[in-house]
Scaffold this motif. Sequence first.
Motif, short mmCIF file in Angstrom:
data_model
loop_
_atom_site.label_atom_id
_atom_site.label_comp_id
_atom_site.label_asym_id
_atom_site.label_seq_id
_atom_site.Cartn_x
_atom_site.Cartn_y
_atom_site.Cartn_z
N MET A 1 0.86 -1.26 -0.06
CA MET A 1 -0.17 0.03 -0.07
C MET A 1 0.91 1.24 0.12
O MET A 1 0.36 2.30 -0.30
N ALA A 2 2.13 0.89 0.30
CA ALA A 2 3.16 2.21 0.00
C ALA A 2 3.25 3.22 -1.21
O ALA A 2 3.16 4.14 -1.17
N ASP A 3 2.92 2.12 -2.36
CA ASP A 3 3.06 2.84 -3.64
C ASP A 3 1.51 3.09 -4.05
O ASP A 3 1.54 3.47 -5.22
N ALA A 4 0.75 2.49 -3.52
CA ALA A 4 -0.76 2.97 -4.03
C ALA A 4 -1.23 4.45 -4.04
O ALA A 4 -0.91 5.13 -3.62
N ASP A 5 -1.89 4.63 -5.29
CA ASP A 5 -2.50 6.01 -5.22
C ASP A 5 -3.44 6.07 -4.23
O ASP A 5 -4.14 5.33 -3.73
N LEU A 6 -3.37 7.35 -3.61
CA LEU A 6 -4.25 7.70 -2.41
C LEU A 6 -5.73 7.77 -2.82
O LEU A 6 -6.58 7.22 -1.90
N ASP A 7 -6.21 7.86 -4.14
CA ASP A 7 -7.72 7.81 -4.28
C ASP A 7 -8.06 6.37 -4.05
O ASP A 7 -9.14 5.86 -3.79
N VAL A 8 -7.08 5.54 -4.55
CA VAL A 8 -7.35 4.09 -4.34
C VAL A 8 -7.55 3.52 -2.94
O VAL A 8 -8.47 2.66 -2.33
N VAL A 9 -6.77 4.22 -2.14
CA VAL A 9 -6.88 3.91 -0.72
C VAL A 9 -7.95 4.44 -0.02
O VAL A 9 -8.76 3.87 1.03
N ILE A 10 -8.65 5.68 -0.46
CA ILE A 10 -9.66 6.43 -0.09
C ILE A 10 -10.81 5.36 -0.32
O ILE A 10 -11.61 5.13 0.59
N ARG A 11 -10.94 5.14 -1.43
CA ARG A 11 -11.99 4.01 -1.80
C ARG A 11 -12.02 2.83 -1.11
O ARG A 11 -12.83 2.53 -0.52
N GLN A 12 -10.85 2.20 -0.93
CA GLN A 12 -10.71 1.18 0.17
C GLN A 12 -11.13 1.49 1.45
O GLN A 12 -11.86 0.54 2.04
N LEU A 13 -10.83 2.42 2.04
CA LEU A 13 -11.29 2.64 3.64
C LEU A 13 -12.62 2.90 3.55
O LEU A 13 -13.16 2.54 4.49
N ASN B 1 -16.20 11.09 -4.08
CA ASN B 1 -16.08 12.59 -4.52
C ASN B 1 -14.69 13.04 -4.18
O ASN B 1 -14.20 13.68 -4.83
N VAL B 2 -14.43 12.73 -2.92
CA VAL B 2 -13.00 12.76 -2.51
C VAL B 2 -11.94 12.31 -3.30
O VAL B 2 -10.89 12.89 -3.50
N ALA B 3 -12.22 10.97 -3.55
CA ALA B 3 -11.16 10.25 -4.40
C ALA B 3 -10.96 10.78 -5.76
O ALA B 3 -9.99 10.93 -6.19
N ASP B 4 -12.26 11.18 -6.34
CA ASP B 4 -12.29 11.65 -7.69
C ASP B 4 -11.52 13.16 -7.58
O ASP B 4 -10.75 13.50 -8.53
N SER B 5 -11.85 13.84 -6.77
CA SER B 5 -11.04 15.08 -6.77
C SER B 5 -9.66 14.96 -6.51
O SER B 5 -8.83 15.83 -7.18
N TYR B 6 -9.10 14.05 -5.66
CA TYR B 6 -7.80 13.92 -5.25
C TYR B 6 -7.10 13.39 -6.72
O TYR B 6 -6.34 13.80 -7.13
N ALA B 7 -7.75 12.63 -7.41
CA ALA B 7 -7.20 12.04 -8.60
C ALA B 7 -7.12 13.02 -9.54
O ALA B 7 -6.15 13.11 -10.32
N ARG B 8 -8.13 13.86 -9.78
CA ARG B 8 -8.00 15.10 -10.69
C ARG B 8 -6.88 16.05 -10.36
O ARG B 8 -6.41 16.48 -11.45
N SER B 9 -7.06 16.54 -9.22
CA SER B 9 -5.89 17.39 -8.80
C SER B 9 -4.50 16.77 -9.02
O SER B 9 -3.68 17.48 -9.59
N MET B 10 -4.28 15.56 -8.88
CA MET B 10 -2.93 15.16 -9.21
C MET B 10 -2.70 14.73 -10.86
O MET B 10 -1.80 15.06 -10.89
N ARG B 11 -3.57 14.52 -11.41
CA ARG B 11 -3.59 14.56 -12.98
C ARG B 11 -3.30 16.11 -13.21
O ARG B 11 -2.36 16.37 -14.31
#
Length: 115
Positions: A1-13, A72-82
């Motif tokens: 999980m160290a290299d996982a994108d945070l949006d994936v981690v947010i969805r998993q949690l 919404n949070v995961a999508d927002s995070y992924a969008r901002s990282m892109r």
Amino acid sequence: MADADLDVVIRQLARQLHTGLMTRAKERRDRFNGLAAKAKGKESRDRFKMMAKATMDQATSAARRLQMSADNVADSYARSMRLAASAPVVEKAEKAPAKEKPAKAKNAKKTKQAK
């Protein structure tokens, strides 16, 4: 999980929280249904059944809101990282040594002498 994108981690949690919430709601529903089965009067039995139904309705609504918020949070995070990854890197030019500004003379007020 160290290299996982945070949006994936947010969805998993969020999925884990959703599962835990629904498990607890089902336990409580089963408890109320058990109390309804043991109830002696029709009114108390109906009240416990109504509480069991309301528990599941409220838990389902809360789980849905939780899932939407997490998405919404995961999508927002992924969008901002892109956007951050595609933004050009602006290099700062070296700052020239600051020039000292001459000290401003204070405006002296001339007073008129009354004679």
